[in-house]
Design an enzyme around this catalytic site. Structure first.
Site, PDB file in Angstrom:
ATOM      1  N   HIS A   1       0.853  -1.185   0.000  1.00 14.27           N
ATOM      2  CA  HIS A   1       0.000   0.000   0.000  1.00 14.27           C
ATOM      3  C   HIS A   1       0.892   1.239   0.000  1.00 14.27           C
ATOM      4  O   HIS A   1       2.068   1.181   0.393  1.00 14.27           O
ATOM      5  CB  HIS A   1      -0.900   0.001   1.237  1.00 14.27           C
ATOM      6  CG  HIS A   1      -2.063  -0.957   1.146  1.00 14.27           C
ATOM      7  ND1 HIS A   1      -3.182  -0.868   1.922  1.00 14.27           N
ATOM      8  CD2 HIS A   1      -2.257  -2.031   0.327  1.00 14.27           C
ATOM      9  CE1 HIS A   1      -4.026  -1.844   1.615  1.00 14.27           C
ATOM     10  NE2 HIS A   1      -3.485  -2.563   0.657  1.00 14.27           N
TER      11      HIS A   1
ATOM     12  N   GLU B   1       1.143   3.813   1.901  1.00 13.13           N
ATOM     13  CA  GLU B   1       1.767   4.196   3.171  1.00 13.13           C
ATOM     14  C   GLU B   1       2.944   3.281   3.495  1.00 13.13           C
ATOM     15  O   GLU B   1       3.983   3.740   3.980  1.00 13.13           O
ATOM     16  CB  GLU B   1       0.747   4.141   4.316  1.00 13.13           C
ATOM     17  CG  GLU B   1      -0.416   5.131   4.184  1.00 13.13           C
ATOM     18  CD  GLU B   1      -1.601   4.545   3.427  1.00 13.13           C
ATOM     19  OE1 GLU B   1      -1.395   3.671   2.547  1.00 13.13           O
ATOM     20  OE2 GLU B   1      -2.729   4.963   3.709  1.00 13.13           O
TER      21      GLU B   1
END
Lengths: 160, 160
Positions: B56, B58
């Site tokens: 992802h 992040e």
């Protein structure tokens, strides 16, 4: 009912946890991922040796397994964790969607030796993000929503 | 009160989300990590192009930032996410411990375009692990607890 097969794979996860700790790679956590009786991924905590806070045993093993099978989904697989997954690893496992997750030590056991999983579980339970310990700030950005709209409209996209 | 500085960094996170989507790397999510006015990490979702369900925006940005600064902690840093973090990324952020987290789109917005963050948040709220959708099995393994005891007793270990 726990079978000898399951105990065998859990012993391997525990071996990983011990080997990683003794090498100084990170905390005492290990993980093994199997499809049937084949080990397709394994890993131990590598936070310290890789300066990577995301390198928990489960994340390392999921990345290893997915690279080995060339798929970002682990359906048909089982995951053996030497300790109950933290919220990060729990989320990662749900994205990967294995069939079953086995664990030995609990998050309470982890808290007792200084690992803050229980604290992060508690933070997640606080529904109001403004009340959490790390301040979270919502920004209203129409440009961000516009990208989501483009995703919806995009033809031939891979849904996952 | 949102400043122009904060809007500037969020625009960069949104640009990341758009670039990753258009390249076919993964879903429409971007992240930028700053220390003061210096960008130390950035990333977009790379689940599809890397067959990695943990990639992802992040997580990619945290790994990038930590590699760049040679530290597994992001104290003194701020994180700009084009969308509210999922439980996996929320956990990762808590392990990395930045000072603040900004986000634009919400997990509800993500659910509307087909991303199941809200479902995973719901699963975490189920306190009894036996009642969750992916079956979890607790195994009582003294060998696993023994490794935790060895961790406690280990001299010169890096606490983190």
């Amino acid at each position: 009912m726990i079978t000898d097969r399951e105990k065998h794979f859990m012993y391997l996860a525990i071996e990983e946890s011990k080997a990683g700790m003794e090498a100084g790679d990170g905390g005492p956590f290990g993980c093994v991922i199997v499809r049937g009786d084949e080990i397709i991924g394994r890993g131990h905590n590598r936070v310290l040796c890789s300066n990577d806070p995301t390198a928990h045993a489960e994340i390392v093993a999921i990345r290893d397994a997915c690279a080995n099978i060339g798929n970002f989904q682990l359906s048909g697989c089982e995951v053996f964790c030497s300790c109950e997954p933290c919220p990060m690893c729990f989320g990662a496992l749900y994205w990967a969607r294995p069939d079953r997750i086995f664990f030995a030590n609990t998050k309470r056991d982890a808290a007792e030796i200084g690992f803050d999983d229980a604290f992060i579980y508690g933070q997640l339970e606080i529904g109001d993000y403004k009340a959490r310990q790390i301040p979270m700030v919502k920004m209203d950005m129409p440009e961000a929503l516009m990208v989501f709209k483009k995703w919806i409209e995009m033809p031939n996209k891979n849904l996952y």
